[in-house]
Design an enzyme around this catalytic site. Structure first.
Site, short mmCIF file in Angstrom:
data_model
loop_
_atom_site.label_atom_id
_atom_site.label_comp_id
_atom_site.label_asym_id
_atom_site.label_seq_id
_atom_site.Cartn_x
_atom_site.Cartn_y
_atom_site.Cartn_z
CG ASP A 17 -104.14 36.56 20.20
OD1 ASP A 17 -103.66 36.77 19.07
OD2 ASP A 17 -103.48 36.63 21.25
CG ASP A 19 -98.15 33.46 19.94
OD1 ASP A 19 -97.17 32.76 20.16
OD2 ASP A 19 -98.58 33.69 18.79
CG ASP A 176 -102.80 37.47 25.28
OD1 ASP A 176 -103.00 37.52 24.04
OD2 ASP A 176 -101.67 37.38 25.78
#
Length: 226
Positions: A17, A19, A176
Site C-alpha cells: 500500500d 500512504d 496499514d
C-alpha cells in the site's frame, strides 16, 4: 503473529500500500488540511489526528476538518478544494518510512520485484512517486483508477499478478488498513499488517487476520529477504 506456508525463499514479489505503509505522506496532509482550515477561519487540528485519518481517504479528511457528509454541496466543495491543494503540494514533505530504503534495496539485490497497489488516484500517486524519485524504481503501480473494484476487492491483486507474471500465494502484500489485508487475503497472498502506519486504534490490527504484524519496515527483511 500467525505463520504462512510460504517460505522466504519462495517469495516472488513484495507489494505495498502507499500512504502509511511505503511512504509517510502525513505531513503533506497536515499542511494542506490545516492551511485549508485557517483559510476558512478555523483553528489548527492536532497533527496526530490528521495523521491517523490519512489512510481513510479524502472524504474522511474532509469530514474531520469540516464535518458534513458525502453528496452535500458544502462538503463536496471542501473536498474538491482539499484535493486541488493537495495536488499542488503532494510530495513536498513526504518520505519513505525509516528503514524502508533498505527493504527496497534488498529487493533489488535479490532481484525480487516490488510494487505499489493503492486506492490513491493515479494523478496524485504519479506526482508523489516522481517527486520522491521512486517512479522509475518500482516494477508496478496500480491505483484505484486502474480497476473497476478497488481494495478491499482483490481485483488489483489479480491484475498485479498478470502484469508481473507472479503467483500470488508466493507474494507479499503489506498494508496499514483492514481493507489492505482483506484484499490480500482474498487473493490468497501472504499478508502483512504495518502497525507503524496510520492506524487510529492500534489494537484493531490484531483483528484483521494478517499473516504477520510488523512494528517497523526493516522486519520485512528478516521475514522475506534474509
Amino acid at each position: 503473529m500467525t505463520k504462512h506456508s510460504a517460505s522466504p525463499q519462495s517469495i516472488e514479489a513484495l507489494l505495498f500500500d502507499l500512504d502509511g505503509t511505503l511512504v509517510d505522506t502525513a505531513e503533506d496532509f497536515v499542511a494542506v488540511l490545516n492551511n485549508q482550515r485557517l483559510r476558512h477561519g478555523k483553528t489548527l487540528l492536532p497533527a496526530e489526528l490528521i495523521r491517523n485519518t490519512v489512510s481513510d481517504g479524502a472524504r474522511a479528511l474532509t469530514h474531520l476538518a469540516f464535518g458534513g457528509h458525502e453528496g452535500e454541496q458544502e462538503f463536496e466543495g471542501y473536498r474538491t478544494e482539499l484535493l486541488k491543494d493537495y495536488l499542488d503540494l503532494v510530495g513536498s514533505h513526504a518520505r519513505l518510512f525509516e528503514g524502508m530504503d533498505s527493504v527496497l534495496n534488498a529487493c533489488l539485490t535479490r532481484n525480487i520485484p516490488w510494487g505499489i497497489v493503492t486506492n490513491k488516484p493515479r494523478r496524485f500517486t504519479e506526482k508523489l512517486l516522481q517527486r520522491m524519485n521512486l517512479w522509475e524504481q518500482c516494477s508496478l503501480v496500480l491505483c484505484a483508477d486502474d480497476v473497476s473494484k478497488p481494495k478491499p476487492d482483490p481485483e488489483s491483486m489479480f491484475k498485479a499478478a498478470e502484469i508481473l507474471n507472479i503467483h500470488l500465494p508466493n507474494s507479499v502484500y503489506v498494508g496499514d488498513h483492514e481493507r489492505d489485508i482483506l484484499s490480500g487475503k482474498a487473493a490468497r497472498m501472504i499478508t502483512v499488517s504495518a502497525a507503524y502506519g496510520y492506524i487510529m486504534d492500534k489494537k484493531s490490527v490484531f483483528d484483521w487476520g494478517a499473516d504477520y504484524i510488523i512494528e517497523h519496515p526493516v522486519e520485512l527483511k528478516t521475514l522475506f529477504l534474509s
